[in-house]
Design a protein around this motif. Sequence first.
Motif, PDB file in Angstrom:
ATOM      1  N   TYR A 130     -57.535   7.509-100.328  1.00  0.00           N
ATOM      2  CA  TYR A 130     -56.285   6.811-100.608  1.00  0.00           C
ATOM      3  C   TYR A 130     -55.385   7.726-101.441  1.00  0.00           C
ATOM      4  O   TYR A 130     -55.870   8.511-102.253  1.00  0.00           O
ATOM      5  N   TYR A 176     -55.998   1.639-104.262  1.00  0.00           N
ATOM      6  CA  TYR A 176     -54.730   2.365-104.246  1.00  0.00           C
ATOM      7  C   TYR A 176     -54.192   2.659-105.650  1.00  0.00           C
ATOM      8  O   TYR A 176     -53.056   3.103-105.784  1.00  0.00           O
ATOM      9  N   THR A 188     -54.407   5.039 -95.050  1.00  0.00           N
ATOM     10  CA  THR A 188     -55.639   5.655 -95.547  1.00  0.00           C
ATOM     11  C   THR A 188     -56.006   6.848 -94.672  1.00  0.00           C
ATOM     12  O   THR A 188     -55.436   7.050 -93.596  1.00  0.00           O
TER      13      THR A 188
END
Length: 355
Positions: free
Chosen positions: A80, A342, A138
Amino acid sequence: MELKTLNEIEIISAPHSKISEVDFENLTFGNVFTDHMLVCDYVDGAWQKPVIEPYAPFMIDPSAKVFHYGQAIFEGMKAYKDEQDDVWLFRPDENYHRFNKSATRMAMPEVPEDVFLGGLHRLLEIEKEWVKKGKGNTLYIRPFMIATGHGVIAAPSQEYRFMIILSPARAYYSGEVRVLIAEHFSRAANGGIGAAKAAGNYSAQFYPTKLANEQGFQQIIWTDDATHTKLEEAGTMNVFFRINDTIYTAPTSERILDGVTRKSVIELAQRENIKVEVRSVLVDELVAAAKDGSLKEIFGAGTAAVINPIVGFSYLGEYYELPKLENSVALEIKEKLTNIQYKLAEDTFGWTVKI
């Protein structure tokens, strides 16, 4: 944990990058791959020097054991990128340890930590531009190992190849999911390889899933092989059931994969004071809860989709639709989990690892 870059590695750079040719807004999951891959061979009882080289097909002997006796294992992970352009992994140590458990079960050599985690770190440093910012973007990571030794005698290979390939991915949407509860087919059996991330586990599911698809269902909830009375997994994911205000999920076993997302859902729910019970859930219990209205949610948990709500199930020819909820616990947990991944929320668990 801290990942250390692997220095003892050969790097062969791709002559040009294909990143400019990729439409990152319209990605089909697992179809596009980055410029480089990691390769490390096991020969003469030892792991050789790993190489990062351009992504490309490679030659392999037709008698390689992977083709004839199915010695193949893999993992699924994601990278991420946060708003500061830093790249993060989520609980990579769990994937590493599970990979080697799978290797042991399949009579394959364990991969050293510096090759698996150190090599992955170096590969991601090279390919960091393939990790796009924004929630839902991603880089899917596929470490795998295959038996490359030649010969068709039924015995473990003496040679293996470990690889890591990378695939950019968008948020995984599969639409509404309705499932069929297995009455005959089994995903795994006691004493078998159900708890390993072995390739054969997944191919064995394709036929019964195809039959379910033909009946209008997207997936199967697998039941235990002996009695078909215990609910175990949903498709290729661990499965959770919310009855009233308690979430239930089956314990891991020789039949059930020890999912990284599963562990994270349990720990996160407990932190949020959501009651979780890890125990066998009976089919009859689920049907009774559906009939009396106490069954609120069913959801799968895995790397690709993170959490995938299930809107209804069928058993013995009768279909049960779940209620439409304004406040879904599954989606609440998904939001909190992805915020950690994230770096949009504090990681109080120490799950995230910076590249």
